[in-house]
Design a protein around this motif. Structure first.
Motif, PDB file in Angstrom:
ATOM      1  N   GLU A  36     -42.809 -11.787 -76.440  1.00 51.77           N
ATOM      2  CA  GLU A  36     -42.988 -13.046 -75.707  1.00 51.77           C
ATOM      3  C   GLU A  36     -44.169 -12.870 -74.749  1.00 51.77           C
ATOM      4  O   GLU A  36     -44.302 -11.825 -74.110  1.00 51.77           O
ATOM      5  CB  GLU A  36     -41.712 -13.393 -74.909  1.00 51.77           C
ATOM      6  N   TYR A  37     -44.995 -13.879 -74.678  1.00 47.64           N
ATOM      7  CA  TYR A  37     -46.196 -13.820 -73.837  1.00 47.64           C
ATOM      8  C   TYR A  37     -46.075 -14.840 -72.705  1.00 47.64           C
ATOM      9  O   TYR A  37     -45.704 -15.987 -72.959  1.00 47.64           O
ATOM     10  CB  TYR A  37     -47.409 -14.162 -74.705  1.00 47.64           C
ATOM     11  N   LEU A  38     -46.385 -14.431 -71.496  1.00 43.28           N
ATOM     12  CA  LEU A  38     -46.435 -15.443 -70.429  1.00 43.28           C
ATOM     13  C   LEU A  38     -47.609 -15.188 -69.490  1.00 43.28           C
ATOM     14  O   LEU A  38     -48.051 -14.057 -69.298  1.00 43.28           O
ATOM     15  CB  LEU A  38     -45.109 -15.516 -69.663  1.00 43.28           C
ATOM     16  N   ARG A  39     -48.108 -16.317 -68.967  1.00 40.92           N
ATOM     17  CA  ARG A  39     -49.181 -16.244 -67.972  1.00 40.92           C
ATOM     18  C   ARG A  39     -48.557 -16.461 -66.601  1.00 40.92           C
ATOM     19  O   ARG A  39     -47.938 -17.501 -66.351  1.00 40.92           O
ATOM     20  CB  ARG A  39     -50.211 -17.356 -68.206  1.00 40.92           C
ATOM     21  N   LEU A  40     -48.744 -15.501 -65.727  1.00 44.12           N
ATOM     22  CA  LEU A  40     -48.147 -15.599 -64.391  1.00 44.12           C
ATOM     23  C   LEU A  40     -48.692 -16.808 -63.634  1.00 44.12           C
ATOM     24  O   LEU A  40     -48.010 -17.370 -62.770  1.00 44.12           O
ATOM     25  CB  LEU A  40     -48.448 -14.306 -63.625  1.00 44.12           C
ATOM     26  N   SER A  41     -49.910 -17.235 -63.989  1.00 45.30           N
ATOM     27  CA  SER A  41     -50.490 -18.396 -63.285  1.00 45.30           C
ATOM     28  C   SER A  41     -49.740 -19.695 -63.622  1.00 45.30           C
ATOM     29  O   SER A  41     -49.897 -20.695 -62.925  1.00 45.30           O
ATOM     30  CB  SER A  41     -51.985 -18.552 -63.614  1.00 45.30           C
ATOM     31  N   ASP A  42     -48.913 -19.678 -64.665  1.00 47.60           N
ATOM     32  CA  ASP A  42     -48.074 -20.851 -64.976  1.00 47.60           C
ATOM     33  C   ASP A  42     -46.775 -20.839 -64.158  1.00 47.60           C
ATOM     34  O   ASP A  42     -45.972 -21.768 -64.258  1.00 47.60           O
ATOM     35  CB  ASP A  42     -47.683 -20.874 -66.470  1.00 47.60           C
ATOM     36  N   TYR A  43     -46.547 -19.764 -63.421  1.00 45.58           N
ATOM     37  CA  TYR A  43     -45.302 -19.614 -62.664  1.00 45.58           C
ATOM     38  C   TYR A  43     -45.566 -19.843 -61.176  1.00 45.58           C
ATOM     39  O   TYR A  43     -46.593 -19.421 -60.645  1.00 45.58           O
ATOM     40  CB  TYR A  43     -44.715 -18.202 -62.877  1.00 45.58           C
ATOM     41  N   ASN A  44     -44.588 -20.458 -60.537  1.00 45.57           N
ATOM     42  CA  ASN A  44     -44.675 -20.672 -59.096  1.00 45.57           C
ATOM     43  C   ASN A  44     -43.929 -19.516 -58.418  1.00 45.57           C
ATOM     44  O   ASN A  44     -42.702 -19.463 -58.467  1.00 45.57           O
ATOM     45  CB  ASN A  44     -44.028 -22.035 -58.791  1.00 45.57           C
ATOM     46  N   ILE A  45     -44.696 -18.580 -57.845  1.00 45.77           N
ATOM     47  CA  ILE A  45     -44.070 -17.411 -57.203  1.00 45.77           C
ATOM     48  C   ILE A  45     -44.382 -17.474 -55.705  1.00 45.77           C
ATOM     49  O   ILE A  45     -45.555 -17.451 -55.310  1.00 45.77           O
ATOM     50  CB  ILE A  45     -44.629 -16.077 -57.778  1.00 45.77           C
ATOM     51  N   LYS A  46     -43.347 -17.561 -54.893  1.00 46.29           N
ATOM     52  CA  LYS A  46     -43.563 -17.650 -53.448  1.00 46.29           C
ATOM     53  C   LYS A  46     -43.487 -16.274 -52.786  1.00 46.29           C
ATOM     54  O   LYS A  46     -42.964 -15.327 -53.362  1.00 46.29           O
ATOM     55  CB  LYS A  46     -42.525 -18.588 -52.839  1.00 46.29           C
ATOM     56  N   GLN A  47     -43.952 -16.238 -51.553  1.00 40.02           N
ATOM     57  CA  GLN A  47     -43.962 -14.969 -50.801  1.00 40.02           C
ATOM     58  C   GLN A  47     -42.543 -14.560 -50.415  1.00 40.02           C
ATOM     59  O   GLN A  47     -41.745 -15.399 -49.968  1.00 40.02           O
ATOM     60  CB  GLN A  47     -44.797 -15.151 -49.533  1.00 40.02           C
ATOM     61  N   CYS A  48     -42.211 -13.283 -50.570  1.00 42.39           N
ATOM     62  CA  CYS A  48     -40.917 -12.754 -50.134  1.00 42.39           C
ATOM     63  C   CYS A  48     -40.745 -13.040 -48.639  1.00 42.39           C
ATOM     64  O   CYS A  48     -41.666 -12.841 -47.850  1.00 42.39           O
ATOM     65  CB  CYS A  48     -40.873 -11.243 -50.382  1.00 42.39           C
ATOM     66  N   ARG A  49     -39.544 -13.503 -48.253  1.00 42.64           N
ATOM     67  CA  ARG A  49     -39.300 -13.807 -46.825  1.00 42.64           C
ATOM     68  C   ARG A  49     -38.789 -12.592 -46.063  1.00 42.64           C
ATOM     69  O   ARG A  49     -38.598 -12.657 -44.846  1.00 42.64           O
ATOM     70  CB  ARG A  49     -38.256 -14.911 -46.700  1.00 42.64           C
ATOM     71  N   GLY A  50     -38.454 -11.532 -46.760  1.00 48.25           N
ATOM     72  CA  GLY A  50     -37.983 -10.322 -46.081  1.00 48.25           C
ATOM     73  C   GLY A  50     -36.596 -10.452 -45.489  1.00 48.25           C
ATOM     74  O   GLY A  50     -36.196  -9.674 -44.618  1.00 48.25           O
ATOM     75  N   CYS A  51     -35.806 -11.437 -45.955  1.00 45.94           N
ATOM     76  CA  CYS A  51     -34.484 -11.687 -45.346  1.00 45.94           C
ATOM     77  C   CYS A  51     -33.385 -10.825 -45.971  1.00 45.94           C
ATOM     78  O   CYS A  51     -32.287 -10.718 -45.423  1.00 45.94           O
ATOM     79  CB  CYS A  51     -34.120 -13.160 -45.496  1.00 45.94           C
ATOM     80  N   LEU A  52     -33.684 -10.228 -47.127  1.00 48.08           N
ATOM     81  CA  LEU A  52     -32.734  -9.372 -47.855  1.00 48.08           C
ATOM     82  C   LEU A  52     -31.466 -10.112 -48.312  1.00 48.08           C
ATOM     83  O   LEU A  52     -30.445  -9.480 -48.574  1.00 48.08           O
ATOM     84  CB  LEU A  52     -32.380  -8.110 -47.051  1.00 48.08           C
ATOM     85  N   SER A  53     -31.534 -11.437 -48.417  1.00 52.58           N
ATOM     86  CA  SER A  53     -30.410 -12.198 -48.991  1.00 52.58           C
ATOM     87  C   SER A  53     -30.077 -11.680 -50.384  1.00 52.58           C
ATOM     88  O   SER A  53     -28.918 -11.655 -50.782  1.00 52.58           O
ATOM     89  CB  SER A  53     -30.777 -13.666 -49.147  1.00 52.58           C
ATOM     90  N   CYS A  54     -31.112 -11.312 -51.118  1.00 53.06           N
ATOM     91  CA  CYS A  54     -30.906 -10.835 -52.498  1.00 53.06           C
ATOM     92  C   CYS A  54     -29.953  -9.641 -52.512  1.00 53.06           C
ATOM     93  O   CYS A  54     -29.119  -9.506 -53.400  1.00 53.06           O
ATOM     94  CB  CYS A  54     -32.246 -10.477 -53.132  1.00 53.06           C
ATOM     95  N   VAL A  55     -30.069  -8.777 -51.500  1.00 55.71           N
ATOM     96  CA  VAL A  55     -29.211  -7.590 -51.440  1.00 55.71           C
ATOM     97  C   VAL A  55     -27.832  -7.964 -50.876  1.00 55.71           C
ATOM     98  O   VAL A  55     -26.808  -7.569 -51.424  1.00 55.71           O
ATOM     99  CB  VAL A  55     -29.861  -6.494 -50.564  1.00 55.71           C
ATOM    100  N   PHE A  56     -27.822  -8.759 -49.805  1.00 55.40           N
ATOM    101  CA  PHE A  56     -26.554  -8.975 -49.100  1.00 55.40           C
ATOM    102  C   PHE A  56     -25.717 -10.125 -49.656  1.00 55.40           C
ATOM    103  O   PHE A  56     -24.510 -10.148 -49.481  1.00 55.40           O
ATOM    104  CB  PHE A  56     -26.811  -9.157 -47.597  1.00 55.40           C
ATOM    105  N   THR A  57     -26.366 -11.076 -50.337  1.00 60.52           N
ATOM    106  CA  THR A  57     -25.567 -12.181 -50.896  1.00 60.52           C
ATOM    107  C   THR A  57     -25.653 -12.231 -52.424  1.00 60.52           C
ATOM    108  O   THR A  57     -24.964 -13.026 -53.047  1.00 60.52           O
ATOM    109  CB  THR A  57     -26.042 -13.551 -50.354  1.00 60.52           C
ATOM    110  N   GLY A  58     -26.540 -11.419 -52.991  1.00 62.76           N
ATOM    111  CA  GLY A  58     -26.696 -11.431 -54.450  1.00 62.76           C
ATOM    112  C   GLY A  58     -27.594 -12.543 -54.946  1.00 62.76           C
ATOM    113  O   GLY A  58     -27.773 -12.706 -56.147  1.00 62.76           O
TER     114      GLY A  58
END
Ligand SMILES: Cc1cc2nc3c(=O)[nH]c(=O)nc-3n(C[C@H](O)[C@H](O)[C@H](O)COP(=O)(O)O)c2cc1C
Length: 285
Positions: A36-58
């Motif tokens: 599968e091929y993808l161009r990252l420029s077609d994706y909307n990627i925002k800046q990490c907020r550094g809140c660590l929700s990903c770790v603490f809330t999943g």
């Protein structure tokens, strides 16, 4: 069937990263991979907020970008081929934006990071003397998302598509597709590091870390430096190679023994911090 994901990090359509990545993917497909091929420029990627929700809330606190979609694609792929242009000595900024979001993997660590997942990278730049961190930084992305680097290509050309004028670039890109496919099919085809390169990630950037040891700036392994027949080499022990910073074992320990306890350590000091923060919160800028 094994799935190989190709990520193009250049904003230039039919540019050098684009065409070399296409070659690598075509060759992986010829070796029996689903690609599968993808161009990252077609994706909307925002800046990490550094809140660590990903770790603490999943779950990531950013709800309106494409990072979960991108992680889903990476999570379900066995192989990764990734190409990026060098801008000002290191890979284009979008690469670092994606690297910074890598704790999105935390909830899937046990499921994904123990698998045999492999990656090969393509670093494209105008001039070999101006690409000191191309491989070094680009390889952090596959490492941070749980892939083992098995090969790399550095290709040099400036104009879009100009890499195609040198057949070695095309054969190099095709080799990456073959290496990734072979490694996934259980054949040992990992590229041998050259003297002076890190045995885990091919980096040539090292920090002095005291007592004559050097630390790889990409994957964090330590080793002693040895000069043999005019060539500098990093002498490492196999256990260190297995347990580099991005290995499953170290990532698990890093989460369990460092990041998760950091919350309570912070909460214990919060009142003192709040007191000191007050003057900055009052400031009008
Ligand atoms: C803003 C910018 C900065 C660049 N900086 C470097 C650099 O530091 N070193 C280098 O060798 N090439 C540099 N280049 C050249 C690109 O890496 C080169 O043109 C490459 O082939 C672009 O790949 P692409 O066609 O996949 O976008 C730069 C190009 C741009 C547009």
């Amino acid at each position: 069937m094994h799935k190989v994901l190709g990520i193009n990090c250049s904003g230039r359509r039919y540019g050098n990263s684009d065409v070399l990545l296409q070659e690598a993917l075509l060759s992986a497909r010829e070796c029996g991979m689903e690609v599968e091929y993808l161009r990252l420029s077609d994706y909307n990627i925002k800046q990490c907020r550094g809140c660590l929700s990903c770790v603490f809330t999943g779950g990531c606190a950013i709800k309106d970008d494409d990072m979960p979609l991108l992680w889903d694609k990476m999570k379900t792929s066995h192989g990764l081929l990734i190409a990026a242009p060098t801008y000002v000595f290191s890979p284009a900024g979008i690469v670092k934006m994606v690297i910074d979001r890598a704790f999105i993997c935390a909830k899937d660590l046990d499921e994904v990071f123990k698998r045999n997942r492999v990656a090969a990278i393509i670093s494209v730049a105008g001039n070999s003397e101006w690409n000191p961190l191309g491989v070094e930084i680009l390889n952090v992305l596959p490492l941070a998302y749980g892939y083992r680097p098995v090969d790399y290509l550095e290709a040099y050309a400036t104009g879009p598509g100009e890499v195609l004028l040198d057949d070695r670039n095309i054969s190099g890109a095709r080799r990456l597709g073959m290496t990734v496919a072979a490694e996934l099919q259980g054949k040992s085809k990992k590229r041998n590091p050259e003297p002076g390169q890190c045995p885990v990630c091919y980096s040539k950037s090292f920090h002095f870390s005291g007592s004559g040891e050097m630390m790889c700036c990409t994957c964090g392994i330590n080793g002693k430096v040895s000069l043999k027949e005019g060539q500098w080499t990093l002498i490492t022990n196999p256990e260190d190679i297995q347990n580099h910073f991005f290995s499953y074992k170290h990532r698990r320990e890093h989460l369990d023994n460092w990041i998760i306890p950091s919350k309570d350590k912070y909460l214990a000091k919060r009142d003192a911090i709040k007191e000191r923060l007050r003057q900055y919160k009052k400031a009008k800028w």
